[in-house]
Structures are given as C-alpha cells and as structure tokens.
Design a protein around this motif. Structure first.
Motif, PDB file in Angstrom:
ATOM      1  N   MET A  71       0.816  -1.195   0.000  1.00  0.00           N
ATOM      2  CA  MET A  71       0.000   0.000   0.000  1.00  0.00           C
ATOM      3  C   MET A  71       0.862   1.264   0.000  1.00  0.00           C
ATOM      4  O   MET A  71       0.592   2.201  -0.719  1.00  0.00           O
ATOM      5  N   PHE A  72       1.933   1.306   0.839  1.00  0.00           N
ATOM      6  CA  PHE A  72       2.780   2.503   0.935  1.00  0.00           C
ATOM      7  C   PHE A  72       4.123   2.328   0.223  1.00  0.00           C
ATOM      8  O   PHE A  72       4.823   3.292  -0.010  1.00  0.00           O
ATOM      9  N   GLY A  73       4.528   1.097  -0.049  1.00  0.00           N
ATOM     10  CA  GLY A  73       5.839   0.842  -0.617  1.00  0.00           C
ATOM     11  C   GLY A  73       6.898   0.859   0.471  1.00  0.00           C
ATOM     12  O   GLY A  73       6.682   1.388   1.559  1.00  0.00           O
ATOM     13  N   PRO A  74       8.071   0.275   0.223  1.00  0.00           N
ATOM     14  CA  PRO A  74       9.128   0.203   1.237  1.00  0.00           C
ATOM     15  C   PRO A  74       9.536   1.567   1.803  1.00  0.00           C
ATOM     16  O   PRO A  74       9.801   1.702   2.986  1.00  0.00           O
ATOM     17  N   GLU A  75       9.572   2.584   0.973  1.00  0.00           N
ATOM     18  CA  GLU A  75      10.000   3.911   1.439  1.00  0.00           C
ATOM     19  C   GLU A  75       8.970   4.562   2.360  1.00  0.00           C
ATOM     20  O   GLU A  75       9.287   5.458   3.127  1.00  0.00           O
ATOM     21  N   GLY A  76       7.713   4.126   2.279  1.00  0.00           N
ATOM     22  CA  GLY A  76       6.654   4.728   3.075  1.00  0.00           C
ATOM     23  C   GLY A  76       6.385   4.017   4.394  1.00  0.00           C
ATOM     24  O   GLY A  76       5.493   4.422   5.138  1.00  0.00           O
ATOM     25  N   LEU A  77       7.130   2.964   4.689  1.00  0.00           N
ATOM     26  CA  LEU A  77       6.937   2.243   5.947  1.00  0.00           C
ATOM     27  C   LEU A  77       7.486   3.056   7.113  1.00  0.00           C
ATOM     28  O   LEU A  77       8.438   3.821   6.957  1.00  0.00           O
ATOM     29  N   PRO A  78       6.896   2.881   8.316  1.00  0.00           N
ATOM     30  CA  PRO A  78       7.357   3.662   9.465  1.00  0.00           C
ATOM     31  C   PRO A  78       8.800   3.341   9.867  1.00  0.00           C
ATOM     32  O   PRO A  78       9.510   4.190  10.382  1.00  0.00           O
ATOM     33  N   SER A  79       9.239   2.120   9.625  1.00  0.00           N
ATOM     34  CA  SER A  79      10.655   1.788   9.860  1.00  0.00           C
ATOM     35  C   SER A  79      11.049   0.705   8.864  1.00  0.00           C
ATOM     36  O   SER A  79      10.309  -0.232   8.619  1.00  0.00           O
ATOM     37  N   ASN A  80      12.202   0.884   8.278  1.00  0.00           N
ATOM     38  CA  ASN A  80      12.701  -0.063   7.304  1.00  0.00           C
ATOM     39  C   ASN A  80      14.223   0.009   7.355  1.00  0.00           C
ATOM     40  O   ASN A  80      14.785   1.039   7.714  1.00  0.00           O
TER      41      ASN A  80
END
Length: 82
Positions: free
Chosen positions: A1-10
C-alpha cells in the motif's frame, strides 16, 4: 500500500541497497536464537547497555509503570582514569 520507502521503519544496507529476503530471514533467525525472554516480577529493575545488546519488548496488556534513566557512556577520559 505505501511501498518500502513509506513504511514507518525499514532497514537498508549502508549504501541504500535493499536487503534481500533470504538475508533478512537469516538475521531474524539469528536474533531469535540469541534472544533471552523472561517475565517481569513486581518491583523488578532491568538495566540494558544499549552499546552491547539489542533489545525490545513483546506486546503487553495490563497496568504498568515504566521509569527510564539515560546517561552518557563511561569512558576513562571522562573521569581522568587514563
């Protein structure tokens, strides 16, 4: 839904490259193998050295009181013990 860059922590390699799934699975297994789990008892105190241990917690329900104290790391130079 948000993509890896949009995750709260990655997490990525230092050069910004994506860490492959098989490497992540290996790292997760290593963390699980090195984990120590315990149940807190009333009035327990836990001291964690953030420089030598990875730490986290599992989900918790019920009343609790958390007190946190943080300090700068001790070095011989800071006390004149060189």
């Amino acid at each position: 839904m948000f993509g890896p860059e949009g995750l709260p922590s990655n997490t990525y390699y230092g050069d910004g490259g994506e860490i492959p799934t098989d490497v992540m699975e290996h790292l997760r297994a290593a963390y699980r193998a090195a984990s120590v789990r315990f149940d807190y008892q009333r009035d327990d105190v836990l001291v964690v050295d953030n420089m030598t241990a990875a730490h986290g917690r599992e989900p918790f329900t019920g009343p609790r009181k958390i007190a946190v104290a943080m300090a700068e790391p001790h070095t011989p130079e800071s006390t004149g013990d060189i």
